[in-house]
Structure formats: structure tokens, C-alpha cells
Design a protein around this motif. Structure first.
Motif, PDB file in Angstrom:
ATOM      1  N   GLY A 123      -0.075   0.154   0.591  1.00  0.00           N
ATOM      2  CA  GLY A 123      -1.374   0.662   0.953  1.00  0.00           C
ATOM      3  C   GLY A 123      -2.606   1.017  -0.310  1.00  0.00           C
ATOM      4  N   TYR A 124      -1.960   1.131  -1.364  1.00  0.00           N
ATOM      5  CA  TYR A 124      -3.081   1.382  -2.488  1.00  0.00           C
ATOM      6  C   TYR A 124      -3.688  -0.029  -2.847  1.00  0.00           C
ATOM      7  CZ  TYR A 124      -5.143   2.250  -6.936  1.00  0.00           C
ATOM      8  OH  TYR A 124      -5.761   2.295  -8.185  1.00  0.00           O
ATOM      9  N   TRP A 126      -3.638  -2.589  -0.882  1.00  0.00           N
ATOM     10  CA  TRP A 126      -4.639  -3.068   0.422  1.00  0.00           C
ATOM     11  C   TRP A 126      -5.792  -2.547   0.350  1.00  0.00           C
ATOM     12  CZ3 TRP A 126      -5.236   0.142   5.188  1.00  0.00           C
ATOM     13  CH2 TRP A 126      -5.986  -0.518   6.031  1.00  0.00           C
ATOM     14  N   ILE A 127      -5.986  -1.056   0.209  1.00  0.00           N
ATOM     15  CA  ILE A 127      -7.293  -0.537   0.030  1.00  0.00           C
ATOM     16  C   ILE A 127      -8.295  -0.876  -0.986  1.00  0.00           C
ATOM     17  CG2 ILE A 127      -8.412   1.773  -0.214  1.00  0.00           C
ATOM     18  CD1 ILE A 127      -6.007   3.129   1.332  1.00  0.00           C
ATOM     19  N   PHE A 128      -7.755  -0.930  -2.184  1.00  0.00           N
ATOM     20  CA  PHE A 128      -8.772  -1.012  -3.285  1.00  0.00           C
ATOM     21  C   PHE A 128      -9.160  -2.768  -3.404  1.00  0.00           C
ATOM     22  CE2 PHE A 128      -7.427   3.075  -4.347  1.00  0.00           C
ATOM     23  CZ  PHE A 128      -8.694   3.675  -4.909  1.00  0.00           C
ATOM     24  N   ARG A 129      -8.221  -3.671  -3.067  1.00  0.00           N
ATOM     25  CA  ARG A 129      -8.595  -4.800  -2.652  1.00  0.00           C
ATOM     26  C   ARG A 129      -9.655  -5.500  -1.700  1.00  0.00           C
ATOM     27  NH1 ARG A 129      -4.134  -9.264  -3.678  1.00  0.00           N
ATOM     28  NH2 ARG A 129      -3.435  -8.355  -1.716  1.00  0.00           N
ATOM     29  N   SER A 130      -9.511  -4.466  -0.763  1.00  0.00           N
ATOM     30  CA  SER A 130     -10.477  -4.659   0.531  1.00  0.00           C
ATOM     31  C   SER A 130     -11.873  -4.181   0.382  1.00  0.00           C
ATOM     32  CB  SER A 130      -9.778  -4.132   1.769  1.00  0.00           C
ATOM     33  OG  SER A 130      -8.549  -4.643   2.124  1.00  0.00           O
ATOM     34  N   THR A 131     -11.980  -3.159  -0.682  1.00  0.00           N
ATOM     35  CA  THR A 131     -13.333  -2.573  -0.870  1.00  0.00           C
ATOM     36  C   THR A 131     -14.124  -3.132  -2.024  1.00  0.00           C
ATOM     37  OG1 THR A 131     -12.186  -0.464  -0.020  1.00  0.00           O
ATOM     38  CG2 THR A 131     -14.437  -0.270  -1.021  1.00  0.00           C
ATOM     39  N   GLN A 136     -17.032   1.211  -4.527  1.00  0.00           N
ATOM     40  CA  GLN A 136     -16.167   1.949  -5.140  1.00  0.00           C
ATOM     41  C   GLN A 136     -16.819   2.788  -6.141  1.00  0.00           C
ATOM     42  OE1 GLN A 136     -12.339   0.635  -6.517  1.00  0.00           O
ATOM     43  NE2 GLN A 136     -12.260  -1.240  -4.738  1.00  0.00           N
ATOM     44  N   HIS A 182      -9.812  -0.067  -9.557  1.00  0.00           N
ATOM     45  CA  HIS A 182      -9.876  -1.409  -8.779  1.00  0.00           C
ATOM     46  C   HIS A 182      -9.164  -2.512  -9.705  1.00  0.00           C
ATOM     47  CE1 HIS A 182     -12.349  -4.741  -7.040  1.00  0.00           C
ATOM     48  NE2 HIS A 182     -12.271  -5.443  -8.232  1.00  0.00           N
ATOM     49  N   ALA A 185      -5.244  -2.361  -9.048  1.00  0.00           N
ATOM     50  CA  ALA A 185      -4.775  -3.169  -7.656  1.00  0.00           C
ATOM     51  C   ALA A 185      -4.551  -4.690  -8.108  1.00  0.00           C
ATOM     52  CB  ALA A 185      -5.876  -2.890  -6.411  1.00  0.00           C
TER      53      ALA A 185
END
Length: 334
Positions: A123-124, A126-131, A136, A182, A185
Motif C-alpha cells: 500500500g505504501y 502504491w500510494i507514493f508511486r501513484s502521486t 507530495q 517518494h 517507494a
């Protein structure tokens, strides 16, 4: 019956003659004919065309007075530019160290047998690679809108001390936090991919020898995984160096922001941007050379011979060129 005279008078078979296609024998001391390499006309034409285009681009850059190379040389080593360069290098080093430390923990969590740890790590990432990174950084820069104060104390009880978020998170610390989260991740995936690239038989052999899991990871898995980790980590390092320029939107005095402050005063935009460009090129060149030597170090044992260093390769090519020149200028040279 056939008599002896008839046999003697019968025609005899001709003696075996040498093969007509056999190569002629050279006299002792005679040199064989020279071996002429195959002419590759297409390769020569493409190389000449590429060199012509490169020469045209280089001439246009050198002769274009808009670059103002005199101003570039003047501002190249000014104190403001050097201070921004030092902050850029400091940000790059801190972010890479913290990012890979945190990323290694995330990679171990992802490879763990605990489903909770695997889910949290996934989940970590996924979130930080998607933003986007800029989003950020702006989010962390405005974190005070969500949490005006941060405190330490008993949950649902009294607070031992509190501090204002605006006073705690300055632009530089915000940049470090945003870049580290960032990069961690991506570092997690790099480390995980390197560990998975090692043959499982290596771990099974270590376990059969009675080695502990920690010793197996330290002495067997990690040295082999570094061959896959180092190239990608080197690219991440160079990308992080260039990516630190985005912190200029937070008014962090990195190399780009220092250059912007300077050309906002004297309106010499192009020369100052060339100063920043040349510094980025110089630093990335040094980092690329260091990456090559680290890759060469971890390539030991994977190949019979290590690739030559750039200096050694240059010496080999210069020696070959010197040999061609000597043979061309020799009295009997062709």
C-alpha cells in the motif's frame, strides 16, 4: 589365362595428382598476403553523417552570442551558485541514504510471510508511486492546515509537550521529508527486485550447510543481489540529483533556486541557466564514473574477466591508433 607379359603391358593408373584447389605453398621466408578487412560503406556513411550533424550543432552553440559564454564563466563559481550546489549535493546524499534505508525495510516487509506487513508495504509503494512528486511536496509544505500542532504524551490524555507544525517544518526539512518518502517507494522495489534476482538454490544450499538466515542474507544473497541493485540505484541517484531542482518551488536555496534569484536581479536568464546546466552535467558525470566502478566491483565472479576501466580502454585505443599510424607512415606501408 593372362600372362605376365599381358599384365606388364596393361596401362597403369595415373598417379594421384595434388588437389587443384589446394592453396599454393609459400617459399620459406615469404610473407602471406595481407588480410584486408571488409569495407562497410553503410557504417562509414552513417558515422560521417552523425559527425557532420554533431559538428553543426556544436558550432551553432559555440558561435551563438546569445549564450554569452563570458557571463557563464563569470557566474560559474560565484558564492551564491556554489552554496546552492552544496545544498543540492547535501539533499541528494541525505535523501538517497534515508530513502534506501527505509526502502530496504519496506522490501523486507514485502517479502515477509506476514500478510499484514506485505499489505502495508504494498500500500505504501502504491500510494507514493501513484502521486506526483510536486503534489507530495506541496502537501507536506501545507501540512500545518491539517495538523497545526504536534505533541507527545499519553494517548487520549495529557500532552507532555507540543510544537507548532509551521515552526517545526521549514522548507528544507519539508523537502527532505517529501523526497525521502517518494524515493523510498522506488528504492523498495529496487531492493526487492535485486533480492528476487538471486537463484533460490543459493539460499537452499546455504540452509543445507547450516547457515543462519541472517548470515545467508549478508554473505550469500546481498552480494549477488547488488549486481542487479547497483545499476538501478545509480540511475536513481542521478535522477534524485536532478529531481532536487523541484524543491525550488518551496523556496529552498538549491542550485536552481540560487540561479533563479540571480537572473531575477540581472535579467541574464540564458547564461545563468547554462551555469546550472553545466554544473548538473559535471556532477552527473562524476556520479556515472563512480557507478561504473561500483558495478565493476560487484561484477567479480560473474564473468571471467572484468571490463576495462575507461582510462584503460582509452589507453588501448590510443595504442591501437598509434600502431596504425606507425604502419601507415612506414617506408613499406600500404
Amino acid at each position: 589365362m593372362t600372362s605376365a607379359s599381358d599384365v606388364s603391358d596393361a596401362p597403369r593408373a595415373p598417379d594421384a595428382s595434388p588437389v587443384a584447389d589446394a592453396p599454393p605453398a609459400y617459399a620459406p621466408g615469404a610473407s602471406p598476403p595481407p588480410i584486408v578487412p571488409r569495407r562497410r560503406l553503410g557504417r562509414q556513411v552513417s558515422a560521417a553523417a552523425a559527425l557532420l550533424v554533431f559538428a553543426m550543432v556544436l558550432a551553432s552553440v559555440v558561435r551563438n552570442e546569445a549564450f554569452q559564454w563570458g557571463l557563464v564563466a563569470r557566474y560559474f563559481t560565484t558564492s551564491a551558485v556554489l552554496d546552492g550546489l552544496l545544498l543540492t549535493l547535501w539533499l541528494t546524499g541525505v535523501v538517497m541514504v534515508l530513502g534506501f534505508l527505509f526502502g530496504t525495510v519496506l522490501a523486507v516487509m514485502r517479502l515477509s510471510g506476514n500478510p499484514v506487513l506485505r499489505t502495508l508495504s504494498w500500500g505504501y509503494v502504491w500510494i507514493f508511486r501513484s502521486t506526483p512528486l510536486l503534489v507530495q511536496l506541496l502537501f507536506w509544505f501545507n501540512i500545518g492546515a491539517l495538523y497545526p500542532t504536534l505533541g507527545l504524551g499519553i494517548p487520549y490524555g495529557p500532552q507532555l509537550f507540543t510544537v507548532s507544525t509551521v515552526d517545526l517544518l521549514g522548507p528544507t526539512l519539508t523537502a527532505v521529508i517529501g523526497l525521502t518518502l517518494h524515493e523510498s517507494a522506488y528504492a523498495a522495489e529496487v531492493v526487492r527486485g535485486g533480492i528476487l534476482s538471486v537463484d533460490p538454490g543459493q539460499t537452499e544450499a546455504a540452509q543445507a550447510l547450516g547457515l543462519s538466515r541472517r548470515w545467508t542474507l549478508h554473505r550469500i544473497v546481498v552480494p549477488q543481489a547488488m549486481r542487479s541493485i547497483v545499476p538501478t540505484a545509480g540511475n536513481m541517484l542521478i535522477g534524485t540529483l536532478k529531481g532536487t531542482s523541484i524543491v525550488s518551488v518551496l523556496a529552498v536555496h538549491d542550485l536552481l533556486y540560487s540561479v533563479q534569484l540571480t537572473y531575477n536581479q540581472n535579467y541574464q536568464v540564458i547564461p545563468l541557466l547554462m551555469v546550472a546546466t553545466l554544473w548538473y552535467i559535471a556532477v552527473t558525470t562524476v556520479l556515472s564514473a563512480g557507478q561504473y566502478h561500483v558495478e565493476r566491483y560487484y561484477a567479480r565472479g560473474s564473468s571471467r574477466s572484468l571490463p576495462p576501466t575507461p582510462l584503460r580502454l582509452l589507453r588501448i585505443r590510443l595504442a591501437a591508433l598509434r600502431g596504425r599510424l606507425n604502419s601507415a607512415t612506414a617506408p613499406d606501408g600500404r
